[in-house]
Design an enzyme around this catalytic site. Structure first.
Site, PDB file in Angstrom:
ATOM      1  N   GLU A   1      -2.348 -52.968  44.562  1.00 49.16           N
ATOM      2  CA  GLU A   1      -2.349 -51.998  43.460  1.00 49.16           C
ATOM      3  C   GLU A   1      -0.926 -51.607  43.039  1.00 49.16           C
ATOM      4  O   GLU A   1      -0.729 -50.586  42.384  1.00 49.16           O
ATOM      5  CB  GLU A   1      -3.135 -50.741  43.870  1.00 49.16           C
ATOM      6  CG  GLU A   1      -2.490 -49.901  44.964  1.00 49.16           C
ATOM      7  CD  GLU A   1      -2.938 -50.315  46.368  1.00 49.16           C
ATOM      8  OE1 GLU A   1      -2.941 -49.450  47.260  1.00 49.16           O
ATOM      9  OE2 GLU A   1      -3.281 -51.486  46.559  1.00 49.16           O
TER      10      GLU A   1
ATOM     11  N   ASP B   1       2.571 -47.399  41.747  1.00 48.36           N
ATOM     12  CA  ASP B   1       1.452 -47.563  42.679  1.00 48.36           C
ATOM     13  C   ASP B   1       0.309 -46.638  42.261  1.00 48.36           C
ATOM     14  O   ASP B   1       0.516 -45.461  41.943  1.00 48.36           O
ATOM     15  CB  ASP B   1       1.898 -47.232  44.108  1.00 48.36           C
ATOM     16  CG  ASP B   1       0.845 -47.599  45.130  1.00 48.36           C
ATOM     17  OD1 ASP B   1       0.799 -48.770  45.521  1.00 48.36           O
ATOM     18  OD2 ASP B   1       0.061 -46.703  45.512  1.00 48.36           O
ATOM     19  N   ILE B   2      -0.909 -47.188  42.253  1.00 51.72           N
ATOM     20  CA  ILE B   2      -2.082 -46.401  41.863  1.00 51.72           C
ATOM     21  C   ILE B   2      -2.418 -45.407  42.983  1.00 51.72           C
ATOM     22  O   ILE B   2      -2.514 -45.773  44.148  1.00 51.72           O
ATOM     23  CB  ILE B   2      -3.297 -47.314  41.595  1.00 51.72           C
ATOM     24  CG1 ILE B   2      -2.980 -48.280  40.457  1.00 51.72           C
ATOM     25  CG2 ILE B   2      -4.535 -46.492  41.268  1.00 51.72           C
ATOM     26  CD1 ILE B   2      -4.070 -49.297  40.204  1.00 51.72           C
TER      27      ILE B   2
END
Length: 329
Positions: free
Chosen positions: A246, A203-204
């Protein structure tokens, strides 16, 4: 329309230069249960579902614009009752008395799946006959090659549809649907052959800030660049996919706990050291787990996701391994 054209054993549709229907034969109307007056002057896309409209936009329109014809486009036509009819479409643009028209011929493909099965069965029978009847080698080889050709044609027809259904449009990597198929296969391999595999959920960090500060177009570029990094990092036995938003996933085939953790930590480093245009710096948080005998498809993802949130709580830009986290708890 001439009587012969109206009742030929294939569908016929004529379009004007606005892709609106100006003529349709009785054969097509019988297939689809439409009344002729319902279709006249309607846009051709009335006959397609959303997914088939995408195929039409990506293949039919560009080919008509560039080459003035389309050959063997596989597409589903929607009848008045909502049911779809698989068809092969050939089309050509012609000018008649100063007006531009597009003539479309549609061949029904309802029996295509049964035909594939028949081809495979015939191939098996021929291979058995070949081993038993060497004197018939040349004749059997000829038939075999004809079957191979037909199989290749069927594969080509399906190739574009398969790519569309398995690919994330924004990043160009696999989508959630394809990831789920590969996860199912790896679980099966684990129970049947004992092949270990691991899962990373990526996950960003602070991605909302990227969108809020720089706008969604820049956010899309970041997603695409991260997808490319993951794709270049992945090995032959791995599957990288965009899970949603994301969040990305990486299935590590033939990979146990120690190697999975090392790969994940290396990803943290690569992403952090990458030059990100406009935004400057970017990091990711990763949850990592390795499939165990008591796991299921659902539980292995839950474990990786739980580990991901532990990475978020621990300051982000790091990897948490579910197995190590459970030992501490």
């Amino acid at each position: 329309m001439e009587h012969r054209l109206a009742n030929i054993p294939c569908g016929y549709i004529a379009l004007n230069d606005q892709f609106r229907i100006v003529e349709v034969n009785e054969t097509f109307l019988q297939w689809t249960s439409y009344a002729k007056q319902v279709l006249m002057n309607q846009h051709i896309e009335k006959l397609f579902t959303s997914s088939n409209k995408l195929i039409f936009h990506s293949y039919f329109y560009p080919n008509m614009l560039l080459y003035k014809h389309v050959d063997e486009l596989f597409i589903h036509v929607r009848g008045e009752d909502g049911k779809t009819i698989p068809c092969l479409v050939n089309a050509i643009e012609q000018e008649i008395e100063g007006e531009t028209y597009i003539d479309m011929v549609l061949m029904p493909m309802k029996k295509r799946i049964d035909y594939e099965k028949e081809v495979r069965k015939t191939k098996q029978l021929l291979e058995q006959a070949y081993s038993q009847k060497t004197v018939a080698y040349e004749h059997l080889q000829y038939i075999y090659e004809k079957i191979e050709l037909k199989q290749a044609q069927l594969v080509e027809i399906n190739k574009q549809l398969v790519e569309i259904s398995n690919t994330d449009n924004l990043t160009g990597i696999a989508n959630r649907r394809y990831f789920q198929e590969q996860l199912t296969q790896l679980v099966s391999n684990f129970h049947e052959q004992g092949q270990a595999f691991s899962l990373l959920v990526i996950d960003i960090d602070y991605f909302k800030q990227v969108n809020d500060t720089h706008g969604h177009p820049v956010g899309d570029l970041v997603l695409a660049q991260l997808g490319l990094i993951l794709k270049m990092t992945a090995r032959e036995q791995d599957t990288v996919a965009r899970f949603g938003g994301e969040e990305f996933v990486l299935l590590l085939g033939e990979t146990a706990e120690v190697d999975a953790l090392e790969i994940a930590q290396q990803l943290n480093k690569v992403v952090e050291e990458t030059i990100w245009p406009t935004i400057g710096r970017l990091t990711v948080s990763i949850g990592c787990t390795t499939y165990k005998a008591e796991d299921t498809e659902g539980s292995v993802f839950e474990h990786a996701d739980e580990a991901l949130y532990a990475s978020k709580r621990n300051g982000r830009n790091c990897t948490t391994q579910y197995e190590a986290m459970r030992k501490v708890q």
